[in-house]
Structures are given as C-alpha cells and as structure tokens.
Design a protein around this motif. Structure first.
Motif, PDB file in Angstrom:
ATOM      1  N   CYS A   1       1.119  -1.208   0.396  1.00 24.79           N
ATOM      2  CA  CYS A   1       0.169  -0.028  -0.041  1.00 24.79           C
ATOM      3  C   CYS A   1       0.540   1.169   0.547  1.00 24.79           C
ATOM      4  CB  CYS A   1      -0.712  -0.244   0.873  1.00 24.79           C
ATOM      5  SG  CYS A   1      -2.027  -1.494   0.765  1.00 24.79           S
ATOM      6  N   GLY A   2       2.052   0.980   0.174  1.00 24.40           N
ATOM      7  CA  GLY A   2       2.983   2.077   0.387  1.00 24.40           C
ATOM      8  C   GLY A   2       2.839   2.799  -0.690  1.00 24.40           C
ATOM      9  N   ALA A   3       3.578   2.909  -2.579  1.00 22.61           N
ATOM     10  CA  ALA A   3       2.790   3.835  -3.122  1.00 22.61           C
ATOM     11  C   ALA A   3       2.008   4.299  -3.831  1.00 22.61           C
ATOM     12  CB  ALA A   3       3.110   2.484  -4.677  1.00 22.61           C
ATOM     13  N   MET A   4       0.267   3.705  -3.490  1.00 24.27           N
ATOM     14  CA  MET A   4      -0.803   3.923  -3.230  1.00 24.27           C
ATOM     15  C   MET A   4      -0.554   5.348  -1.784  1.00 24.27           C
ATOM     16  SD  MET A   4      -2.776   0.293  -2.825  1.00 24.27           S
ATOM     17  CE  MET A   4      -2.224  -1.067  -3.326  1.00 24.27           C
ATOM     18  N   ARG A   5      -0.164   5.316  -0.997  1.00 26.07           N
ATOM     19  CA  ARG A   5      -0.349   6.101   0.232  1.00 26.07           C
ATOM     20  C   ARG A   5       0.016   7.821  -0.616  1.00 26.07           C
ATOM     21  NH1 ARG A   5       1.448   1.975   3.729  1.00 26.07           N
ATOM     22  NH2 ARG A   5      -0.425   0.952   4.661  1.00 26.07           N
ATOM     23  N   ILE A   6       1.759   7.262  -0.561  1.00 32.82           N
ATOM     24  CA  ILE A   6       2.328   7.912  -1.514  1.00 32.82           C
ATOM     25  C   ILE A   6       1.877   9.539  -2.451  1.00 32.82           C
ATOM     26  CG2 ILE A   6       4.388   9.038  -2.720  1.00 32.82           C
ATOM     27  CD1 ILE A   6       6.337   6.611  -0.719  1.00 32.82           C
ATOM     28  N   MET A   7       1.048   8.362  -3.257  1.00 27.81           N
ATOM     29  CA  MET A   7       0.680   8.887  -4.641  1.00 27.81           C
ATOM     30  C   MET A   7      -0.984   9.842  -4.350  1.00 27.81           C
ATOM     31  SD  MET A   7      -1.348   7.100  -8.308  1.00 27.81           S
ATOM     32  CE  MET A   7      -2.115   7.894  -9.366  1.00 27.81           C
ATOM     33  N   MET A   8      -2.024   9.187  -3.168  1.00 24.14           N
ATOM     34  CA  MET A   8      -2.487   9.855  -2.709  1.00 24.14           C
ATOM     35  C   MET A   8      -2.381  10.669  -1.955  1.00 24.14           C
ATOM     36  SD  MET A   8      -5.795   6.726  -2.296  1.00 24.14           S
ATOM     37  CE  MET A   8      -4.908   6.590  -0.484  1.00 24.14           C
ATOM     38  N   ALA A   9      -1.331  11.309  -1.288  1.00 27.43           N
ATOM     39  CA  ALA A   9      -0.748  12.151  -0.629  1.00 27.43           C
ATOM     40  C   ALA A   9      -0.359  13.162  -1.661  1.00 27.43           C
ATOM     41  CB  ALA A   9       0.035  12.300   0.457  1.00 27.43           C
ATOM     42  N   ASP A  10       0.132  12.717  -2.696  1.00 32.24           N
ATOM     43  CA  ASP A  10       0.979  13.576  -3.577  1.00 32.24           C
ATOM     44  C   ASP A  10      -0.863  14.517  -3.825  1.00 32.24           C
ATOM     45  OD1 ASP A  10       3.220  15.253  -4.652  1.00 32.24           O
ATOM     46  OD2 ASP A  10       2.780  14.040  -6.709  1.00 32.24           O
ATOM     47  N   GLN A  11      -1.503  13.646  -4.669  1.00 32.77           N
ATOM     48  CA  GLN A  11      -2.813  14.413  -5.357  1.00 32.77           C
ATOM     49  C   GLN A  11      -3.520  14.687  -4.552  1.00 32.77           C
ATOM     50  OE1 GLN A  11      -2.562  14.070  -8.642  1.00 32.77           O
ATOM     51  NE2 GLN A  11      -0.944  12.753  -9.271  1.00 32.77           N
TER      52      GLN A  11
ATOM     53  N   LYS B   1       3.686  18.263  -0.852  1.00 31.37           N
ATOM     54  CA  LYS B   1       2.629  17.203  -0.492  1.00 31.37           C
ATOM     55  C   LYS B   1       3.874  15.497   0.143  1.00 31.37           C
ATOM     56  CE  LYS B   1      -0.960  19.382  -1.704  1.00 31.37           C
ATOM     57  NZ  LYS B   1      -2.514  19.116  -3.606  1.00 31.37           N
ATOM     58  N   ILE B   2       4.092  15.345  -0.226  1.00 31.50           N
ATOM     59  CA  ILE B   2       5.539  14.166  -0.772  1.00 31.50           C
ATOM     60  C   ILE B   2       6.259  14.293   0.809  1.00 31.50           C
ATOM     61  CG2 ILE B   2       6.964  11.722  -1.291  1.00 31.50           C
ATOM     62  CD1 ILE B   2       5.307  12.783  -3.546  1.00 31.50           C
ATOM     63  N   LYS B   3       6.402  14.989   0.794  1.00 25.52           N
ATOM     64  CA  LYS B   3       7.820  15.461   1.611  1.00 25.52           C
ATOM     65  C   LYS B   3       6.300  15.574   3.597  1.00 25.52           C
ATOM     66  CE  LYS B   3      10.983  18.951   3.616  1.00 25.52           C
ATOM     67  NZ  LYS B   3      10.162  18.649   4.953  1.00 25.52           N
ATOM     68  N   VAL B   4       5.694  16.298   3.426  1.00 22.97           N
ATOM     69  CA  VAL B   4       4.665  16.041   4.438  1.00 22.97           C
ATOM     70  C   VAL B   4       4.360  14.490   5.368  1.00 22.97           C
ATOM     71  CG1 VAL B   4       2.260  16.571   5.891  1.00 22.97           C
ATOM     72  CG2 VAL B   4       3.878  18.431   4.543  1.00 22.97           C
ATOM     73  N   PHE B   5       4.183  14.050   4.254  1.00 19.90           N
ATOM     74  CA  PHE B   5       3.664  12.529   3.970  1.00 19.90           C
ATOM     75  C   PHE B   5       4.624  11.584   4.930  1.00 19.90           C
ATOM     76  CE2 PHE B   5       3.228   7.889   2.918  1.00 19.90           C
ATOM     77  CZ  PHE B   5       1.966   7.501   3.672  1.00 19.90           C
ATOM     78  N   LEU B   6       5.658  11.584   3.878  1.00 21.09           N
ATOM     79  CA  LEU B   6       6.815  10.716   5.046  1.00 21.09           C
ATOM     80  C   LEU B   6       7.994  11.235   6.113  1.00 21.09           C
ATOM     81  CD1 LEU B   6       9.096  10.817   1.240  1.00 21.09           C
ATOM     82  CD2 LEU B   6       7.920   8.983   2.144  1.00 21.09           C
ATOM     83  N   ASP B   7       7.144  12.833   5.961  1.00 19.27           N
ATOM     84  CA  ASP B   7       7.980  13.344   7.700  1.00 19.27           C
ATOM     85  C   ASP B   7       6.672  12.866   8.913  1.00 19.27           C
ATOM     86  OD1 ASP B   7       9.739  14.109   6.288  1.00 19.27           O
ATOM     87  OD2 ASP B   7       9.333  16.580   6.344  1.00 19.27           O
ATOM     88  N   SER B   8       5.585  12.553   8.517  1.00 17.34           N
ATOM     89  CA  SER B   8       4.641  11.805   9.747  1.00 17.34           C
ATOM     90  C   SER B   8       4.756  10.973   9.685  1.00 17.34           C
ATOM     91  CB  SER B   8       2.826  12.072   8.576  1.00 17.34           C
ATOM     92  OG  SER B   8       2.402  11.027   8.188  1.00 17.34           O
ATOM     93  N   ASP B   9       3.774  11.426  11.525  1.00 19.19           N
ATOM     94  CA  ASP B   9       4.338   9.203  12.185  1.00 19.19           C
ATOM     95  C   ASP B   9       3.052   8.928  11.895  1.00 19.19           C
ATOM     96  OD1 ASP B   9       5.012  11.190  13.873  1.00 19.19           O
ATOM     97  OD2 ASP B   9       3.362  11.653  15.262  1.00 19.19           O
ATOM     98  N   ALA B  10       2.197   9.143  10.638  1.00 19.18           N
ATOM     99  CA  ALA B  10       1.514   8.359  10.310  1.00 19.18           C
ATOM    100  C   ALA B  10       2.570   6.819   9.678  1.00 19.18           C
ATOM    101  CB  ALA B  10       0.572   8.150   9.457  1.00 19.18           C
ATOM    102  N   TYR B  11       3.458   7.507   8.645  1.00 22.58           N
ATOM    103  CA  TYR B  11       3.997   7.014   7.674  1.00 22.58           C
ATOM    104  C   TYR B  11       5.298   6.231   8.979  1.00 22.58           C
ATOM    105  CZ  TYR B  11       8.255   6.616   4.003  1.00 22.58           C
ATOM    106  OH  TYR B  11       9.111   5.737   3.657  1.00 22.58           O
ATOM    107  N   LYS B  12       6.212   7.310   9.308  1.00 20.95           N
ATOM    108  CA  LYS B  12       7.300   6.648  10.094  1.00 20.95           C
ATOM    109  C   LYS B  12       7.310   5.491  10.859  1.00 20.95           C
ATOM    110  CE  LYS B  12       9.814  11.309  10.112  1.00 20.95           C
ATOM    111  NZ  LYS B  12       9.864  12.304  10.825  1.00 20.95           N
ATOM    112  N   LYS B  13       5.455   5.873  11.715  1.00 18.15           N
ATOM    113  CA  LYS B  13       5.196   4.478  12.691  1.00 18.15           C
ATOM    114  C   LYS B  13       5.309   2.629  11.892  1.00 18.15           C
ATOM    115  CE  LYS B  13       0.790   4.300  12.681  1.00 18.15           C
ATOM    116  NZ  LYS B  13      -1.157   4.768  13.139  1.00 18.15           N
ATOM    117  N   LEU B  14       5.234   2.957  11.183  1.00 14.59           N
ATOM    118  CA  LEU B  14       4.820   1.482   9.745  1.00 14.59           C
ATOM    119  C   LEU B  14       6.378   1.168   9.716  1.00 14.59           C
ATOM    120  CD1 LEU B  14       3.077   2.386   6.791  1.00 14.59           C
ATOM    121  CD2 LEU B  14       2.048   1.082   9.647  1.00 14.59           C
ATOM    122  N   PRO B  15       7.115  -0.563  10.028  1.00 18.19           N
ATOM    123  CA  PRO B  15       7.835  -0.970   9.573  1.00 18.19           C
ATOM    124  C   PRO B  15       7.888  -1.144   8.475  1.00 18.19           C
ATOM    125  CG  PRO B  15       6.400  -2.482  10.506  1.00 18.19           C
ATOM    126  CD  PRO B  15       5.702  -1.091  10.527  1.00 18.19           C
ATOM    127  N   ILE B  16       9.402  -1.199   7.461  1.00 16.74           N
ATOM    128  CA  ILE B  16       9.178  -1.322   6.376  1.00 16.74           C
ATOM    129  C   ILE B  16       8.603  -3.084   5.731  1.00 16.74           C
ATOM    130  CG2 ILE B  16      11.192  -1.315   4.380  1.00 16.74           C
ATOM    131  CD1 ILE B  16      12.846   0.877   6.207  1.00 16.74           C
TER     132      ILE B  16
END
Length: 214
Positions: free
Chosen positions: A21-31, A193-208
């Motif tokens: 789901c990672g690419a989907m999240r990034i794409m939707m954030a950017d859009q 918008k990608i930068k904001v998402f990548l800096d968010s706790d929602a993104y950072k808390k996910l293990p790779i």
C-alpha cells in the motif's frame, strides 16, 4: 467521509509493510486525496468472513463509494486513470504499464530476499542490485524529464520511488552510481505533499517489512 478507503492487513500479506500500500499512500498524498485506512486484526482475518468477500482472498482492498478493487497494481492504475497519472496518450500509457511491471519484478526480488534469503542472500542481493537498477537509470536518463515516462509523475513513478526508498534503507549507497535515480528520489522526496507525508508519524510508525528485516 473520504473518497478512498483501504482494508489492509499487514500480517497476512506482508511483502512490504509500507509497500503493497506504500506507493498508493504516497500517490494519494501527492494528489491531495484524503483516505481512511482500516487495518484488519490478524485474529479477525483468520475468522475468514472478510477473506471470503475478497476476489482473490487477499488484501489490500480499495473502496471508492460502491466500487471495490483488489490487487495493488490494479489500484495504482485506477488511481492513475482518475488523477492524470497514466500518460498523455495510449503509447505513454503502455510505456507506464511496462515500467510498472519492471518495478514489480524488482519488488518481488527484494521480497524474496527479505522473507526467504535475508541471512544467507543479503550481501549477494546488494552486490547484484546494480544490474537491476541500471535499467531504470537508463530509462530515466534517456527521458530527461526526471520521470520514467512523460514530464510528470505517473503511478509507475510512485511505485519506483517507494521501492527505492526501501532499498536505500537496505543499502544507503545503492544509488551513488546512478545519478538519474538519485536525483529522482530527491525530487520526489521534495514534492511538498510527499514531504509532509514522509515526515508524518503515520508513515514513520510503519515498519518496512512484516518480519522486521530491512
């Protein structure tokens, strides 16, 4: 309340905990899209009721109103068609499909190493990685726009970007000899918008990855 919904089960399909789901999240954030993500508990999944409603017995699932869609790359293509990220014509769309399939090949090679060969095959995978990255480098260098196809990001770019982020954790120097790919990652990471998402706790808390390897 939001137009897009995910059902996503990390333990059941953990190829990429940030990834399928990672690419989907990034794409939707950017859009600039908003979505609600529903994580299904493993015990609930094992009851089988939800699994029985899934076309292939798998998640992720995207719901858009009354429309439901499965398979991560099908979801990316749906988002691409609906948000001007699928090329300007049929030829560009075909090239984007080709690149998406190429990214998927790399994603699966990475997943096999992470989940089946990490202890015995990590070093060999990293050593061989340039033989896979050089294909994307050549395409990116030839296009000269900073993207795989055309002059703006397609769903294949979001997929490649997310896979490269995971590889940079695996080997921080893996892009050092690939200037076009390194520039691409920097460019995508800097999109507001990608930068904001990548800096968010929602993104950072996910293990790779679901098994803790990275």
């Amino acid at each position: 309340p939001h137009p897009y919904f995910f059902d996503y089960h990390r333990k059941y399909r953990p190829l990429f905990t940030t990834g399928r789901c990672g690419a989907m999240r990034i794409m939707m954030a950017d859009q600039g899209l908003e979505w609600e993500e529903i994580v299904v508990d493993f015990a609930d999944w094992m009851k089988g009721d939800l699994k029985a409603t899934c076309v292939f017995g798998q998640l992720p699932k995207l719901e858009d109103g009354g429309f439901a869609l499965y398979q991560s790359n099908a979801i990316l293509r749906h988002l691409g068609r609906n948000h001007d990220a699928y090329g300007k014509d049929g030829k560009e769309a075909a090239l984007i499909d080709m690149m998406c399939d190429g990214v998927e090949d790399l994603r699966l090679k990475y997943a096999k190493m992470i989940y089946q060969e990490y202890d015995t095959g990590k070093d060999a995978y990293i050593k061989d990685l340039p033989n896979h990255l050089d294909k994307f480098e050549a395409v990116m260098a030839k296009n000269k726009t900073g993207f795989l196809v055309g002059d703006k990001p397609s769903f294949a770019d979001y997929s490649l970007f997310e896979v490269l982020l995971n590889h940079l954790v695996l080997c921080s120097s893996c892009l050092d000899t690939f200037p076009s790919l390194k520039s691409f990652v920097d460019k995508m990471s800097a999109r507001p918008k990608i930068k904001v998402f990548l800096d968010s706790d929602a993104y950072k808390k996910l293990p790779i990855n679901g098994n803790g390897k990275q």
